[in-house]
Design a protein around this motif. Structure first.
Motif, mmCIF file in Angstrom:
data_model
loop_
_atom_site.group_PDB
_atom_site.id
_atom_site.type_symbol
_atom_site.label_atom_id
_atom_site.label_comp_id
_atom_site.label_asym_id
_atom_site.label_seq_id
_atom_site.Cartn_x
_atom_site.Cartn_y
_atom_site.Cartn_z
ATOM 1 N N ARG A 250 -22.577 0.681 -14.866
ATOM 2 C CA ARG A 250 -20.945 1.590 -14.756
ATOM 3 C C ARG A 250 -20.363 1.106 -13.742
ATOM 4 O O ARG A 250 -20.300 0.718 -13.190
ATOM 5 C CB ARG A 250 -21.497 2.843 -14.027
ATOM 6 N N ILE A 251 -19.004 1.040 -14.061
ATOM 7 C CA ILE A 251 -18.063 0.869 -13.198
ATOM 8 C C ILE A 251 -17.398 1.898 -12.912
ATOM 9 O O ILE A 251 -16.989 2.949 -13.691
ATOM 10 C CB ILE A 251 -17.620 0.275 -13.983
ATOM 11 N N THR A 252 -16.736 2.235 -11.827
ATOM 12 C CA THR A 252 -16.532 2.981 -11.239
ATOM 13 C C THR A 252 -14.538 2.500 -10.512
ATOM 14 O O THR A 252 -15.090 0.826 -9.629
ATOM 15 C CB THR A 252 -16.823 3.381 -9.754
ATOM 16 N N LEU A 253 -14.084 3.816 -10.749
ATOM 17 C CA LEU A 253 -12.168 3.003 -11.012
ATOM 18 C C LEU A 253 -11.785 4.221 -10.083
ATOM 19 O O LEU A 253 -11.936 4.956 -10.160
ATOM 20 C CB LEU A 253 -12.036 2.462 -11.902
ATOM 21 N N SER A 254 -10.541 3.480 -9.956
ATOM 22 C CA SER A 254 -9.665 4.660 -8.675
ATOM 23 C C SER A 254 -8.027 3.874 -8.914
ATOM 24 O O SER A 254 -7.619 2.754 -9.792
ATOM 25 C CB SER A 254 -9.669 4.361 -7.035
ATOM 26 N N ILE A 255 -6.858 5.010 -9.159
ATOM 27 C CA ILE A 255 -6.056 4.782 -9.184
ATOM 28 C C ILE A 255 -4.876 5.088 -8.046
ATOM 29 O O ILE A 255 -4.037 4.107 -7.669
ATOM 30 C CB ILE A 255 -5.329 6.382 -10.584
ATOM 31 N N LYS A 256 -5.816 5.835 -7.288
ATOM 32 C CA LYS A 256 -4.990 6.090 -6.092
ATOM 33 C C LYS A 256 -4.796 4.970 -5.058
ATOM 34 O O LYS A 256 -3.712 4.575 -4.361
ATOM 35 C CB LYS A 256 -5.893 7.774 -5.720
ATOM 36 N N GLN A 257 -6.054 3.999 -5.376
ATOM 37 C CA GLN A 257 -6.218 3.327 -4.142
ATOM 38 C C GLN A 257 -5.064 2.002 -4.576
ATOM 39 O O GLN A 257 -5.415 0.953 -3.564
ATOM 40 C CB GLN A 257 -7.987 2.661 -3.560
ATOM 41 N N LEU A 258 -4.650 2.187 -5.793
ATOM 42 C CA LEU A 258 -3.582 1.383 -5.395
ATOM 43 C C LEU A 258 -2.485 1.377 -4.483
ATOM 44 O O LEU A 258 -1.561 0.506 -4.435
ATOM 45 C CB LEU A 258 -3.240 0.751 -7.180
ATOM 46 N N GLU A 259 -2.477 2.517 -4.074
ATOM 47 C CA GLU A 259 -1.203 2.728 -3.796
ATOM 48 C C GLU A 259 -1.959 2.787 -1.710
ATOM 49 O O GLU A 259 -2.975 3.622 -2.269
ATOM 50 C CB GLU A 259 -0.740 4.427 -3.859
ATOM 51 N N ASP A 260 -0.007 3.039 -0.678
ATOM 52 C CA ASP A 260 -1.089 3.070 0.632
ATOM 53 C C ASP A 260 -1.057 5.118 0.655
ATOM 54 O O ASP A 260 -1.094 5.660 0.026
ATOM 55 C CB ASP A 260 0.281 2.394 1.147
#
Length: 378
Positions: A250-260
């Motif tokens: 499994r791979i866990t991802l984030s979109i919001k952590q690319l922004e401050d």
């Protein structure tokens, strides 16, 4: 609750990570499939469709596709030997090349010696559907008939005649070794669920080989009630890898952590200026005019009991237009301390309060102190 800082496959059940992107087993009439030999026929009995998500450990034996191979020239001894071989593959995790003999409403039918295995469509590598998104999964399946695919045995149940295969898991070791925590990918939304979105990751060759999950809490810094309000199937997004579970593939991802996160800065950056007056919607603490957010007063009292914390005081508060979370959240600002005072930001709903900490501790010391406090406070 205060927040700081931000296959069991015993039956034919799968976790939601395994069964995503497409609906699964659909009902289909009995079908006779020709084998590689002219006098061999495999009978595939597919019974009852089911809807909804399937979770690990759920017994769906009454609803599952049953694969019964009745080859005329493969007697019980031969089939028993092949079931033992299938179980060995399942235990070892080894892959094999299987020929696609056909497909039904829910997946591909793949030859394994004298047996016919079932590969659910969600267990195909995502590169197949992403390469030609205009095609339906059944059109893609039709083009695969007669070809060979690398597959892994997910379940080998001789008693119930269930042989479940996966191409996605077979390719996992090859591509996951090139993925590390912190890597940024361009991805395509494969499916959206209540708990998050599954994102197909595009590699340097332009193909989408692996799939990860962006939990609803990692979609945006804004409060997201329904993921479908933000993401839709087929959307292209940038994601960062936050965790890799090799044991569960499994791979866990984030979109919001690319922004401050705005709360990692000062309150002046968080609260926008009032357009009519040109001044921020901030209020200063003159005496006891600012009422602490629910639960915050207890936390601050406990914080004063920690060694190195000399004083705590709510300095200012502001109101945002957006709601990120109804729960109380605490963030240690990354701004340098001034005269031994660090800034702690608390948020619940639209309210944001700025707390000044007078302390001899450094940032790591403050974080550890906060962690101890939050473990004590219910």
């Amino acid at each position: 609750m205060a927040v700081f800082g931000g296959a069991n496959l015993g039956s034919v059940s799968f976790s939601s990570h395994l069964l995503n992107q497409h609906s699964c087993f659909l009902s289909c009439p009995l079908r006779l499939l020709p084998s590689s030999s002219s006098n061999r026929t495999s009978l595939l009995c597919v019974v009852k469709s089911f809807s909804g998500s399937v979770t690990a450990g759920t017994d769906t034996s009454s609803d599952q596709s049953l694969l019964r191979d009745t080859s005329t020239d493969a007697g019980p001894p031969r089939m028993s030997t092949d079931w033992k071989l299938a179980k060995a593959y399942c235990k070892s995790g080894d892959t094999f090349e299987g020929e696609v003999e056909g497909f039904n409403g829910g997946g591909l039918l793949i030859r394994f010696h004298s047996l016919v295995g079932f590969l659910p469509f969600p267990q195909l590598t995502p590169s197949r559907s992403c390469k030609e998104p205009q095609k339906s999964i059944h059109e893609i399946a039709k083009t695969l008939v007669g070809s060979t695919l690398p597959v892994k045995v997910v379940q080998a149940d001789e008693e119930n005649k269930k042989l479940i295969l996966s191409e996605k898991l077979a390719l996992w070791p090859k591509y996951s070794q090139n993925v590390n925590v912190g890597d940024v990918f361009t991805g395509r939304v494969g499916s959206v669920e209540d708990y998050g979105a599954f994102i197909h990751l595009r590699f340097d060759d332009g193909l989408y080989h692996l799939t990860g999950l962006v939990h609803v809490s990692e979609v945006s810094w804004d409060y997201v009630q329904d993921v479908r309000d933000v993401l839709r199937d087929g959307d292209e997004v940038r994601v960062i890898v936050t965790n890799i579970d090799k044991e569960k593939s499994r791979i866990t991802l984030s979109i919001k952590q690319l922004e401050d996160d705005p709360l990692l800065e000062t309150l002046d950056k968080v609260i926008l200026k009032d357009s009519s007056s040109g001044s921020p919607s901030l209020s200063s603490n003159n005496g006891d005019t600012i009422e602490p957010l629910p639960g915050l007063e207890t936390i601050l009292e406990e914080l004063l009991q920690e060694d190195g914390i000399e004083a705590v005081k709510i300095n200012r508060q502001g109101f945002e237009k957006r709601v990120v979370s109804q729960d109380l959240q605490l963030w240690l600002s990354n701004t340098p301390p001034s005269e031994g005072k660090f800034v702690l930001l608390a948020r619940a709903g639209r309210q944001v309060q700025e707390i000044h900490l007078t302390t001899s501790l450094d940032q790591q010391g403050i974080k550890k102190a906060l962690q101890r406090v939050l473990e004590r406070v219910p």
